[in-house]
Scaffold this motif. Structure first.
Motif, PDB file in Angstrom:
ATOM      1  N   PRO A 245     -12.540  -3.501  34.027  1.00  0.00           N
ATOM      2  CA  PRO A 245     -13.470  -3.003  33.000  1.00  0.00           C
ATOM      3  C   PRO A 245     -12.847  -2.001  32.039  1.00  0.00           C
ATOM      4  O   PRO A 245     -13.323  -1.846  30.907  1.00  0.00           O
ATOM      5  CB  PRO A 245     -14.586  -2.363  33.837  1.00  0.00           C
ATOM      6  N   GLN A 246     -11.776  -1.331  32.466  1.00  0.00           N
ATOM      7  CA  GLN A 246     -11.121  -0.380  31.575  1.00  0.00           C
ATOM      8  C   GLN A 246     -10.628  -1.069  30.304  1.00  0.00           C
ATOM      9  O   GLN A 246     -10.592  -0.453  29.227  1.00  0.00           O
ATOM     10  CB  GLN A 246      -9.957   0.292  32.295  1.00  0.00           C
ATOM     11  N   ARG A 247     -10.256  -2.341  30.408  1.00  0.00           N
ATOM     12  CA  ARG A 247      -9.819  -3.076  29.218  1.00  0.00           C
ATOM     13  C   ARG A 247     -10.942  -3.149  28.187  1.00  0.00           C
ATOM     14  O   ARG A 247     -10.683  -3.118  26.979  1.00  0.00           O
ATOM     15  CB  ARG A 247      -9.365  -4.491  29.569  1.00  0.00           C
ATOM     16  N   LEU A 248     -12.183  -3.263  28.659  1.00  0.00           N
ATOM     17  CA  LEU A 248     -13.324  -3.289  27.749  1.00  0.00           C
ATOM     18  C   LEU A 248     -13.482  -1.942  27.050  1.00  0.00           C
ATOM     19  O   LEU A 248     -13.751  -1.878  25.841  1.00  0.00           O
ATOM     20  CB  LEU A 248     -14.597  -3.640  28.522  1.00  0.00           C
ATOM     21  N   ILE A 249     -13.326  -0.863  27.816  1.00  0.00           N
ATOM     22  CA  ILE A 249     -13.417   0.479  27.237  1.00  0.00           C
ATOM     23  C   ILE A 249     -12.333   0.674  26.191  1.00  0.00           C
ATOM     24  O   ILE A 249     -12.581   1.186  25.089  1.00  0.00           O
ATOM     25  CB  ILE A 249     -13.320   1.540  28.354  1.00  0.00           C
ATOM     26  N   ASP A 250     -11.114   0.245  26.521  1.00  0.00           N
ATOM     27  CA  ASP A 250     -10.016   0.366  25.560  1.00  0.00           C
ATOM     28  C   ASP A 250     -10.288  -0.458  24.304  1.00  0.00           C
ATOM     29  O   ASP A 250      -9.981  -0.024  23.184  1.00  0.00           O
ATOM     30  CB  ASP A 250      -8.707  -0.106  26.206  1.00  0.00           C
ATOM     31  N   GLY A 251     -10.887  -1.628  24.487  1.00  0.00           N
ATOM     32  CA  GLY A 251     -11.214  -2.458  23.334  1.00  0.00           C
ATOM     33  C   GLY A 251     -12.230  -1.796  22.422  1.00  0.00           C
ATOM     34  O   GLY A 251     -12.105  -1.851  21.185  1.00  0.00           O
ATOM     35  N   VAL A 252     -13.247  -1.184  23.001  1.00  0.00           N
ATOM     36  CA  VAL A 252     -14.250  -0.488  22.181  1.00  0.00           C
ATOM     37  C   VAL A 252     -13.605   0.672  21.437  1.00  0.00           C
ATOM     38  O   VAL A 252     -13.925   0.928  20.268  1.00  0.00           O
ATOM     39  CB  VAL A 252     -15.423  -0.010  23.052  1.00  0.00           C
ATOM     40  N   ASP A 253     -12.689   1.376  22.100  1.00  0.00           N
ATOM     41  CA  ASP A 253     -11.994   2.470  21.415  1.00  0.00           C
ATOM     42  C   ASP A 253     -11.238   1.941  20.199  1.00  0.00           C
ATOM     43  O   ASP A 253     -11.214   2.587  19.137  1.00  0.00           O
ATOM     44  CB  ASP A 253     -11.024   3.160  22.376  1.00  0.00           C
ATOM     45  N   ARG A 254     -10.624   0.780  20.342  1.00  0.00           N
ATOM     46  CA  ARG A 254      -9.904   0.202  19.200  1.00  0.00           C
ATOM     47  C   ARG A 254     -10.871  -0.184  18.083  1.00  0.00           C
ATOM     48  O   ARG A 254     -10.585   0.032  16.903  1.00  0.00           O
ATOM     49  CB  ARG A 254      -9.085  -1.009  19.651  1.00  0.00           C
ATOM     50  N   LEU A 255     -12.005  -0.781  18.452  1.00  0.00           N
ATOM     51  CA  LEU A 255     -12.994  -1.136  17.435  1.00  0.00           C
ATOM     52  C   LEU A 255     -13.541   0.110  16.750  1.00  0.00           C
ATOM     53  O   LEU A 255     -13.700   0.139  15.520  1.00  0.00           O
ATOM     54  CB  LEU A 255     -14.137  -1.934  18.088  1.00  0.00           C
ATOM     55  N   LYS A 256     -13.809   1.133  17.535  1.00  0.00           N
ATOM     56  CA  LYS A 256     -14.326   2.386  16.978  1.00  0.00           C
ATOM     57  C   LYS A 256     -13.335   2.988  15.976  1.00  0.00           C
ATOM     58  O   LYS A 256     -13.711   3.437  14.891  1.00  0.00           O
ATOM     59  CB  LYS A 256     -14.606   3.364  18.106  1.00  0.00           C
ATOM     60  N   GLY A 257     -12.061   2.975  16.359  1.00  0.00           N
ATOM     61  CA  GLY A 257     -11.058   3.508  15.450  1.00  0.00           C
ATOM     62  C   GLY A 257     -10.943   2.695  14.179  1.00  0.00           C
ATOM     63  O   GLY A 257     -10.783   3.247  13.080  1.00  0.00           O
ATOM     64  N   TRP A 258     -11.037   1.385  14.298  1.00  0.00           N
ATOM     65  CA  TRP A 258     -10.957   0.520  13.117  1.00  0.00           C
ATOM     66  C   TRP A 258     -12.149   0.772  12.193  1.00  0.00           C
ATOM     67  O   TRP A 258     -11.975   0.874  10.970  1.00  0.00           O
ATOM     68  CB  TRP A 258     -10.915  -0.942  13.554  1.00  0.00           C
TER      69      TRP A 258
END
Length: 393
Positions: A373-386
């Protein structure tokens, strides 16, 4: 080349995935599969079968032992008739997609009218079109990010001229599900019009509500009469972590089984024996696979969805079934372009909603079937930054 084949649209999911080829560090959530491998004991069953020399043709409809196992499994999920009732209604296919294509080949002539509930996995509309059918789409409606069926609109679209209705629930990509009452209404109407129903229920077990006695989504098999014009497609891919094995099955009226067997001969001849042996053990030990998988997917869903909902401009409802979060970003309507930019600029791989029909343009599909699930959290962080970077432009 037939014009309908020449005109087939390429996969927009693959188009986005191609953007990520050769790029290091991209978090890939574009394809509809878990990143968990098939359990050891299932793989070992296939290897044992190969070592035993199971490299020959099998019966067109599948190994008798596997068909018996599928019949027993079907009766456990949809009790009341007994496994013997289902046995002569089961056809083993080389994947769920092959089963769906076989259904179109069995039921659809050139010029027939076919109604498809959309958004949907693109194969569902493409397969009858390949057969020369006239495909009409009835879209789900959106309210506060949730997709729902306008039952009256669907029933109005199904007339005596409608040869086949195709419906996928739990739905890829939206997570929408059908209620038993809606299924009863659809079947009753299709009996009056003489319309066949092809139900893609491959996500039946990936269901997160608590309103059914068996924990699975409501199935047309629960409400149908034995001789209804109903074909239900299933797959080992999703609920048993066997996407690459390419094995599925159809449940159909007994009077169609022999005809489908003939079509299997002309398509694939049969499914590989060693794959069928592995699937037989997957069914026998399914309680060691599916319940844990569903619990894990619920954790993944409940990790991802609130994080996405907290982002500015995101419209998203909690999916009841499937393995996808389907959402849109305010001000970013060209979902194909956005998906490609996210790969290049954020290292985030999502599927564009337009791959699933024009009514899903502007949406993005995120497969949350992640081992970590950490991969999902990391993905949201990337989307948030974008998104933050876009707001500064």
């Amino acid at each position: 080349m037939r014009a309908v084949v020449a005109d087939l649209a390429g996969s927009r999911i693959r188009e986005v995935a191609n953007e990520g080829m050769g790029r290091e560090g991209v978090l890939r959530f574009w394809f509809g599969e878990s990143d968990q491998v098939t359990p050891d004991f299932v793989r070992e069953a296939a290897m044992a079968s190969l070592q035993a020399g199971d490299t020959f043709y099998a019966h067109n409809l599948g190994l008798p032992e596997l068909r018996e196992a599928i019949a027993a499994y079907t009766d456990r999920l949809h009790p009341g008739r007994g496994a013997a009732h289902w046995l002569d209604r089961v056809a083993v296919t080389s994947g769920g997609v092959n089963g769906l294509m076989l259904a179109s080949q069995t039921l659809v002539d050139a010029g027939d009218e076919v109604v498809v509930v959309t958004p949907a996995w693109p194969n569902l509309a493409a397969q009858p079109a390949i057969m020369g059918a006239r495909v009409r789409c009835v879209p789900l409606r959106v309210q506060a990010g949730a997709w729902a069926l306008d039952l009256d609109a669907l029933l109005a679209a199904i007339t005596p001229s409608t040869r086949l209705l195709i419906v996928n629930a739990p739905n890829n990509p939206t997570g929408w599900t059908l209620s038993a009452d809606e299924q009863r209404a659809i079947l009753a109407h299709c009996r009056r019009t003489g319309t066949w129903v092809l139900a893609d229920e491959v996500y039946e077990r990936l269901y997160y509500a608590h309103d059914t006695p068996n924990g699975a989504a409501s199935s047309f098999l629960d409400v149908a009469e034995p001789d209804d014009r109903l074909v239900v497609a299933h797959s080992f891919s999703k609920s048993f972590l066997m996407t690459g094995w390419r094995l599925g099955w159809l449940v159909l009226p007994a009077f169609l089984t022999e005809a489908v067997g003939k079509l299997i001969e002309f398509n694939t001849s049969c499914a590989p024996v060693f794959v069928q042996r592995a699937a037989q053990l997957a069914l026998a030990r399914g309680d060691e696979i599916t319940p844990g998988l569903v619990a894990h997917l619920r954790t993944c869903r409940d990790t991802l969805v609130p994080l996405l909902q907290a982002l500015p401009g995101v419209e998203l409802a909690v999916p009841k079934g499937g393995m996808y979060a389907f959402f849109r970003l305010a001000g970013h309507d060209d979902c194909l372009a956005v998906a490609k930019r996210l790969v290049r600029e954020a290292g985030l791989g999502l599927a564009p909603g337009s791959a699933f029909g024009p009514e899903a343009t502007g949406w993005l599909r995120w497969c949350f079937a992640s081992r970590e699930p950490q991969r999902l959290i990391d993905g949201v962080d990337r989307l948030k930054g974008w998104l933050a970077g876009q707001a500064r432009l």
